[in-house]
Write a protein that holds these residues in place. Structure first.
Motif, PDB file in Angstrom:
ATOM      1  N   VAL A  90       0.831  -1.197   0.000  1.00 62.86           N
ATOM      2  CA  VAL A  90       0.000   0.000   0.000  1.00 62.86           C
ATOM      3  C   VAL A  90       0.871   1.254   0.000  1.00 62.86           C
ATOM      4  O   VAL A  90       1.845   1.343   0.754  1.00 62.86           O
ATOM      5  CB  VAL A  90      -0.937   0.039   1.227  1.00 62.86           C
ATOM      6  N   THR A  91       0.524   2.202  -0.847  1.00 65.95           N
ATOM      7  CA  THR A  91       1.143   3.525  -0.838  1.00 65.95           C
ATOM      8  C   THR A  91       0.058   4.553  -0.570  1.00 65.95           C
ATOM      9  O   THR A  91      -0.954   4.597  -1.273  1.00 65.95           O
ATOM     10  CB  THR A  91       1.827   3.842  -2.181  1.00 65.95           C
ATOM     11  N   TRP A  92       0.280   5.392   0.463  1.00 68.54           N
ATOM     12  CA  TRP A  92      -0.680   6.432   0.828  1.00 68.54           C
ATOM     13  C   TRP A  92      -0.279   7.753   0.177  1.00 68.54           C
ATOM     14  O   TRP A  92       0.892   8.117   0.170  1.00 68.54           O
ATOM     15  CB  TRP A  92      -0.739   6.620   2.342  1.00 68.54           C
ATOM     16  N   VAL A  93      -1.274   8.471  -0.351  1.00 72.48           N
ATOM     17  CA  VAL A  93      -1.031   9.777  -0.961  1.00 72.48           C
ATOM     18  C   VAL A  93      -1.996  10.776  -0.333  1.00 72.48           C
ATOM     19  O   VAL A  93      -3.194  10.506  -0.220  1.00 72.48           O
ATOM     20  CB  VAL A  93      -1.236   9.740  -2.492  1.00 72.48           C
ATOM     21  N   ASP A  94      -1.487  11.938   0.061  1.00 73.54           N
ATOM     22  CA  ASP A  94      -2.320  12.938   0.722  1.00 73.54           C
ATOM     23  C   ASP A  94      -3.487  13.376  -0.166  1.00 73.54           C
ATOM     24  O   ASP A  94      -3.340  13.542  -1.384  1.00 73.54           O
ATOM     25  CB  ASP A  94      -1.470  14.159   1.072  1.00 73.54           C
ATOM     26  N   SER A  95      -4.631  13.565   0.471  1.00 71.69           N
ATOM     27  CA  SER A  95      -5.858  13.865  -0.269  1.00 71.69           C
ATOM     28  C   SER A  95      -5.809  15.198  -1.010  1.00 71.69           C
ATOM     29  O   SER A  95      -6.573  15.409  -1.957  1.00 71.69           O
ATOM     30  CB  SER A  95      -7.061  13.874   0.691  1.00 71.69           C
ATOM     31  N   ASN A  96      -4.943  16.099  -0.597  1.00 71.28           N
ATOM     32  CA  ASN A  96      -4.843  17.390  -1.275  1.00 71.28           C
ATOM     33  C   ASN A  96      -3.911  17.360  -2.484  1.00 71.28           C
ATOM     34  O   ASN A  96      -3.809  18.352  -3.215  1.00 71.28           O
ATOM     35  CB  ASN A  96      -4.353  18.465  -0.292  1.00 71.28           C
ATOM     36  N   GLU A  97      -3.251  16.233  -2.699  1.00 76.22           N
ATOM     37  CA  GLU A  97      -2.340  16.114  -3.841  1.00 76.22           C
ATOM     38  C   GLU A  97      -3.123  15.954  -5.146  1.00 76.22           C
ATOM     39  O   GLU A  97      -4.254  15.467  -5.169  1.00 76.22           O
ATOM     40  CB  GLU A  97      -1.411  14.918  -3.652  1.00 76.22           C
ATOM     41  N   SER A  98      -2.481  16.324  -6.237  1.00 70.81           N
ATOM     42  CA  SER A  98      -3.087  16.197  -7.560  1.00 70.81           C
ATOM     43  C   SER A  98      -2.995  14.759  -8.054  1.00 70.81           C
ATOM     44  O   SER A  98      -2.294  13.920  -7.467  1.00 70.81           O
ATOM     45  CB  SER A  98      -2.372  17.117  -8.553  1.00 70.81           C
ATOM     46  N   VAL A  99      -3.667  14.492  -9.154  1.00 71.00           N
ATOM     47  CA  VAL A  99      -3.633  13.150  -9.722  1.00 71.00           C
ATOM     48  C   VAL A  99      -2.220  12.772 -10.152  1.00 71.00           C
ATOM     49  O   VAL A  99      -1.854  11.578 -10.161  1.00 71.00           O
ATOM     50  CB  VAL A  99      -4.622  13.044 -10.909  1.00 71.00           C
TER      51      VAL A  99
END
Length: 299
Positions: A90-99
């Protein structure tokens, strides 16, 4: 399970409620129409059942999941306690980041990108059109959107190229605190059939009686969501001007960083908002205690 039972599942008609029944299918068909789901809709016993079902169906040992953070706390626990325990990376990406930030994490074994919109609790609004195009460059991907904070009336992720739209129907869709339910809507029949097989095996099918109640609630969903949205916008605007409020997170506000995206993909801005008070956690805790069992006039 023997071949007789397998064949029964794949054939039209009803012979056992867990495999399908006309009351549940009638409700699922309405949601599928609201979602624009060409593959159809499955109803589950809860939102968590829908989340677990989609992850267990489409992710296997050795696969890689790219997941927005934060998401609903129950979904985080499924990822951390079940998926990672079964050799799913699993890799988590912050919700405010772009696609683009999400795309940078994609590997050859990445099988799913999972996001929420609006995001719980930050109220971030990922651009559904951009996420829908990810699979054009990475055909092995399945894109999943949890739209519970918006509802099936307010937004339709599948229309933007998303593969699976997920909701906890316990919330807005049910609307009356008298059932727990969830739904999964699919862009094509192949995904639907794969998930339906796991739905039957895991026993997560919604009961006919709960499906009847959920079907009832769909009749008032548009007017409820419109009123939820207008009321919350008024509250958010009040909070934004309050001297003891540090920040307000509501996509209907022009100050929200994703307001333009929200206008593009949401009919209304839903009834969910969050805010930060001046003084931080200590003051916030006091505010929650004061608000318990009280009606506050903001006019």
């Amino acid at each position: 399970m023997d071949n007789y039972m397998i064949n029964k599942i794949m054939q039209p008609g009803y012979f056992y409620a867990r495999f399908g029944n006309p009351t549940t299918d009638a409700c699922a068909d309405v949601i599928a129409q609201l979602e624009g789901a060409e593959g159809g809709t499955l109803l589950t016993t809860s939102g968590m059942a829908a989340i677990s079902l989609v992850m267990l169906t489409f992710l296997k040992s050795g696969d890689h999941l790219v997941c927005q953070f934060p998401i609903y706390a129950g979904a985080i626990k499924v990822v951390e306690d079940i998926l990672t325990g079964n050799n799913i990376e699993v890799t988590w990406v912050d919700s405010n980041e772009s696609v683009e930030a999400f795309e940078k994490t994609i590997k050859p074994n990445t099988k799913m990108v999972y996001i929420e919109t609006p995001c719980n609790p930050k109220m971030s609004i990922p651009d559904l059109e951009s996420f829908g195009k990810l699979a054009e460059h990475h055909p092995q991907l399945i894109t999943v959107v949890d739209g519970t904070f918006g509802s099936v009336y307010v937004q339709q992720p599948l229309k933007y190229g998303i593969h699976i739209s997920l909701h906890s129907c316990t919330k807005y869709t049910g609307g009356h605190s008298d059932i727990t339910a969830g739904c999964l809507s699919f862009c094509n029949k192949e995904l639907y059939k794969n998930a339906h097989w796991y739905l039957v095996l895991l026993g997560s099918s919604l009961s006919p009686s709960d499906a009847f109640i959920l079907h009832r609630s769909l009749k008032t969903l548009p007017i409820r969501m419109e009123r939820h949205s207008s009321n919350t916008l008024a509250i958010a605007r009040f909070l934004e001007k309050h001297p003891k409020v540090e920040a307000v997170f509501y996509p209907g506000l022009e100050s929200h960083p994703h307001h333009t995206i929200a206008k593009k993909q949401m009919k209304h801005f839903s009834g969910m908002t969050s805010f930060e008070v001046v003084g931080g956690k200590e003051v916030g805790s006091k505010l929650v205690e004061v608000c318990k069992n009280k009606i506050i006039d903001i006019t």
